[in-house]
Motif scaffolding. Structure first.
Motif, PDB file in Angstrom:
ATOM      1  N   TYR A  35      19.506 -26.342 -10.555  1.00 17.18           N
ATOM      2  CA  TYR A  35      18.335 -27.059 -10.056  1.00 17.18           C
ATOM      3  C   TYR A  35      18.205 -26.957  -8.543  1.00 17.18           C
ATOM      4  O   TYR A  35      17.131 -26.687  -8.034  1.00 17.18           O
ATOM      5  CB  TYR A  35      18.458 -28.527 -10.469  1.00 17.18           C
ATOM      6  CG  TYR A  35      17.184 -29.308 -10.299  1.00 17.18           C
ATOM      7  CD1 TYR A  35      16.131 -29.175 -11.223  1.00 17.18           C
ATOM      8  CD2 TYR A  35      17.006 -30.158  -9.211  1.00 17.18           C
ATOM      9  CE1 TYR A  35      14.969 -29.889 -11.054  1.00 17.18           C
ATOM     10  CE2 TYR A  35      15.843 -30.872  -9.041  1.00 17.18           C
ATOM     11  CZ  TYR A  35      14.819 -30.736  -9.983  1.00 17.18           C
ATOM     12  OH  TYR A  35      13.662 -31.436  -9.819  1.00 17.18           O
ATOM     13  N   PHE A  36      19.345 -27.172  -7.837  1.00 14.13           N
ATOM     14  CA  PHE A  36      19.253 -27.258  -6.381  1.00 14.13           C
ATOM     15  C   PHE A  36      19.513 -25.946  -5.659  1.00 14.13           C
ATOM     16  O   PHE A  36      19.086 -25.779  -4.544  1.00 14.13           O
ATOM     17  CB  PHE A  36      20.247 -28.293  -5.831  1.00 14.13           C
ATOM     18  CG  PHE A  36      19.879 -29.700  -6.208  1.00 14.13           C
ATOM     19  CD1 PHE A  36      18.876 -30.361  -5.470  1.00 14.13           C
ATOM     20  CD2 PHE A  36      20.487 -30.349  -7.243  1.00 14.13           C
ATOM     21  CE1 PHE A  36      18.532 -31.652  -5.804  1.00 14.13           C
ATOM     22  CE2 PHE A  36      20.144 -31.623  -7.566  1.00 14.13           C
ATOM     23  CZ  PHE A  36      19.170 -32.301  -6.851  1.00 14.13           C
ATOM     24  N   PHE A  37      20.266 -25.044  -6.288  1.00 17.99           N
ATOM     25  CA  PHE A  37      20.720 -23.905  -5.490  1.00 17.99           C
ATOM     26  C   PHE A  37      20.143 -22.556  -5.904  1.00 17.99           C
ATOM     27  O   PHE A  37      19.927 -21.714  -5.070  1.00 17.99           O
ATOM     28  CB  PHE A  37      22.256 -23.834  -5.511  1.00 17.99           C
ATOM     29  CG  PHE A  37      22.883 -25.028  -4.870  1.00 17.99           C
ATOM     30  CD1 PHE A  37      23.069 -25.050  -3.481  1.00 17.99           C
ATOM     31  CD2 PHE A  37      23.274 -26.115  -5.611  1.00 17.99           C
ATOM     32  CE1 PHE A  37      23.639 -26.150  -2.879  1.00 17.99           C
ATOM     33  CE2 PHE A  37      23.845 -27.201  -5.002  1.00 17.99           C
ATOM     34  CZ  PHE A  37      24.034 -27.241  -3.632  1.00 17.99           C
ATOM     35  N   ILE A  38      19.914 -22.367  -7.220  1.00 17.02           N
ATOM     36  CA  ILE A  38      19.389 -21.064  -7.616  1.00 17.02           C
ATOM     37  C   ILE A  38      17.884 -21.036  -7.365  1.00 17.02           C
ATOM     38  O   ILE A  38      17.176 -21.937  -7.817  1.00 17.02           O
ATOM     39  CB  ILE A  38      19.668 -20.789  -9.107  1.00 17.02           C
ATOM     40  CG1 ILE A  38      21.173 -20.794  -9.363  1.00 17.02           C
ATOM     41  CG2 ILE A  38      19.079 -19.436  -9.533  1.00 17.02           C
ATOM     42  CD1 ILE A  38      21.531 -20.580 -10.814  1.00 17.02           C
ATOM     43  N   PRO A  39      17.446 -20.001  -6.637  1.00 15.63           N
ATOM     44  CA  PRO A  39      15.981 -19.930  -6.391  1.00 15.63           C
ATOM     45  C   PRO A  39      15.245 -19.602  -7.694  1.00 15.63           C
ATOM     46  O   PRO A  39      15.799 -18.825  -8.505  1.00 15.63           O
ATOM     47  CB  PRO A  39      15.839 -18.775  -5.384  1.00 15.63           C
ATOM     48  CG  PRO A  39      17.159 -18.032  -5.447  1.00 15.63           C
ATOM     49  CD  PRO A  39      18.192 -18.941  -5.996  1.00 15.63           C
ATOM     50  N   PRO A  40      14.123 -20.155  -7.954  1.00 17.67           N
ATOM     51  CA  PRO A  40      13.432 -21.150  -7.123  1.00 17.67           C
ATOM     52  C   PRO A  40      14.079 -22.519  -7.226  1.00 17.67           C
ATOM     53  O   PRO A  40      14.392 -22.954  -8.333  1.00 17.67           O
ATOM     54  CB  PRO A  40      12.017 -21.163  -7.738  1.00 17.67           C
ATOM     55  CG  PRO A  40      12.230 -20.738  -9.159  1.00 17.67           C
ATOM     56  CD  PRO A  40      13.390 -19.816  -9.175  1.00 17.67           C
TER      57      PRO A  40
END
Lengths: 221, 369
Positions: free
Chosen positions: B83-88
């Protein structure tokens, strides 16, 4: 003259036994321990051996085992009370009888005479113990010349006891010879047959004496 | 994954404990702290580094925590990473196929890490438990060996003491036989020697009874043989007391230790010869009630001292005016032996005079066998 070998670690006991035996015409040699005793036995070829069970070093049982490897000499065990299991063991590996310390001289001499008499008595097909006669050829027994009606088992049992007349026979030895070890509760059957035999022989003939924990002895009345 | 659960794991599905709740919250906190820290560092490190940090945290947690919290951490950190690190960022959506693969790999690695490590620990725990059990067994065995050793030592000591005490008595006996019966002094020595022998045997027997080195060896026997064995050693004393024996001929074969019972009877008979006046009868009555053998030995002496019916079985008890030359052990031995055979003995004064001893002994009988 008979030759007796005393194997006992107590010097005083040896000295006394020597006196007793020599006064009865025995020629005596002695040993204070088992290994020496075996050497003496090989060297002197005694007619009878008196063996103490409680020897230091090689114990009496071991001495007896080694002795029996090459010699058939009659052996009388000298033991103290409460050694029933060891006594039975000694008897079953070939000792002929035992006396319990303290023993009377008369008892000792009587036992010695009996065990020396054995082995030469099986020349005829007849065994005589006091008033009792066993005809091994026809499997017949008689008491004071009156025929004694015995079952085959009773006859076999009485034969074993009579062959060893005056000597102790352990329960196992009897079982082996009479039942060939095949019986569900051996001692029970043995007691029953002994009982019958005692009744049939009555007071006229030799007595079948029980020695608790050891076996039976046929004694002349 | 839980299908491969090791069967050797201890029964773990216990209700969630307080400690486990603590571990869950710690796990969540740890993920939150790591996520925040990595969020700050993200511009410098890239999202793969974050995945490694998470994995390390899961491995470390696995070494201390239970399976539940670790698996929870694995799932939560995978989701957080996505959720927080893999783009998007801020979606669970993944654009690039390689990130998709990375995410799946992370998920699998995290889950198996957590699972493997907790399973390892479970196995370790079982091993430790087995080890402990074995230690316990070894200790028990060691103790049993010690006990057997001390018993054997005791027996050896008893045997050697018995040998030392009995040998001189035997020598005296044989020497006296050599002296012959004519000498009145020799007769006195013989009497004393017999007494000495009795005392020595009593003490040895008492020691044996007390050390519980005594194991009855029951075998089929005839009560007549037992009586014979009991009376033979005390023939001389019994010469002055005619025996009246009843009930023995009706008895079937009995299974009991005839040597021990003979000794009990011998002690009772010897006692009777000492207290009852010469010439009086001693009566022995045997009967069988169910599987209990009852033997009564009754003399025609003065009877028992009033109120001492139980006391007289105590060691060294001597009746107030008993004749000299007793050890006070005979009856104590008799009781000890009877109890060793699971039977018992009691005494009372017979209503018509004389002491009566009653023996009860559970036996197997021939017909019942």
């Amino acid at each position: 003259m008979s030759k007796a070998l005393i194997i006992d670690d107590e010097q005083q006991m040896r000295r006394l036994l020597r006196m007793v035996l020599e006064s009865r015409g025995y020629e005596v040699c002695e040993a204070a321990e088992g290994q020496l005793g075996l050497q003496e036995a090989a060297f002197h070829r005694p007619d009878v051996v008196l063996l103490d069970l409680g020897l230091p070093g090689m114990n009496g049982i071991e001495v007896l085992k080694r002795l029996r490897e090459w010699s058939d000499v009659p052996v009388l065990i000298l033991s103290v009370r409460d050694q029933e299991t060891i006594k039975v063991e000694a008897l079953e590996i070939g000792a002929d009888d035992y006396v319990t310390k303290p023993f009377g001289t008369a008892e000792l001499l009587a036992r010695l005479t009996v065990i020396q008499r054995r082995r030469f008595t099986r020349q005829s097909a007849e065994i005589v113990v006091g008033a009792l006669k066993l005809d091994l050829l026809h499997h017949e027994a008689s008491l004071d010349d009156a025929p004694l009606k015995l079952t085959p088992t009773e006859f076999a049992l009485l034969k074993v006891l009579a062959e060893h007349a005056g000597r102790i026979v352990t329960q196992n030895q009897i079982m082996k010879q009479v039942w060939a070890g095949q019986s569900s509760d051996p001692s029970e059957g043995l007691r029953v047959h002994i009982n019958h035999l005692r009744k049939k022989i009555g007071d006229a003939g030799p007595r079948i004496v029980n020695e608790p924990g050891i076996g039976y002895r046929l004694e002349e009345a | 994954m839980s299908a491969t659960d090791s069967p050797s794991a201890p029964p773990s599905p216990t209700p969630v404990s307080l400690a486990e709740v603590g571990q869950y919250s710690c796990g969540l906190t740890l993920v939150f702290v790591l996520a925040s820290t990595c969020w700050v560092l993200l511009p410098y490190t890239g999202d793969l580094f974050v995945a490694l940090v998470f994995l390390m945290a899961i491995v470390l947690a696995g070494t201390w925590w239970n399976r539940g919290p670790v698996l929870m951490m694995a799932v939560v950190s995978a989701l957080v990473w996505n959720y927080f690190f893999i783009p998007p960022q801020f979606t669970l959506h993944i654009d690039k196929p390689q990130d998709m693969v990375m995410f799946s790999l992370f998920f699998v690695v995290a889950l198996s890490m957590g699972h493997l490590i907790t399973r390892l620990r479970a196995r370790e725990a079982t091993l430790a438990q087995h080890h402990q059990e074995r230690e316990h067994l070894l200790e028990l065995k060691h103790r049993a060996e010690l006990l057997a050793e001390s018993e054997r030592l005791h027996r050896t000591l008893l045997d050697s003491v018995a040998h030392e005490l009995k040998t001189p008595i035997a020598i005296i006996r044989t020497a006296l036989d050599g002296l012959g019966q004519g000498n009145p002094y020799a007769k006195e020595i013989e009497t004393a020697n017999r007494r000495l022998q009795r005392i020595v045997e009593s003490f040895l027997e008492m020691t044996r009874v007390e050390s519980e080195a005594l194991e009855p060896q029951p075998d089929w026997c005839e009560i007549g043989d037992v009586l014979h064995a009991a009376t033979k050693p005390i023939q001389e004393e019994l010469a002055a007391h005619p025996l009246l024996i009843t009930g023995t001929t009706d008895l079937p074969l009995l299974r009991l230790d005839s040597r021990l019972l003979a000794q009990v009877l011998g002690n009772l008979l010897h006692n009777a010869t000492r207290y009852a006046p010469a010439g009086t009868h001693i009566e022995i009555a045997a009967s069988l009630a169910g599987s209990t053998l009852e033997l009564r030995v009754r003399d025609h002496g003065p009877g028992l001292p009033l109120g001492a019916e139980d006391q007289l079985f105590e060691k060294f008890y001597r009746a107030p005016d008993s004749p000299a030359g007793g050890t006070g052990l005979g009856l104590a031995i008799a009781r000890g032996l009877m109890r060793a055979m699971k039977g018992d003995i009691e005494a009372h004064t017979h209503p018509t005079g004389g002491a009566e001893f009653v023996l009860h002994l559970p036996v197997k009988t021939r017909s019942a066998a």
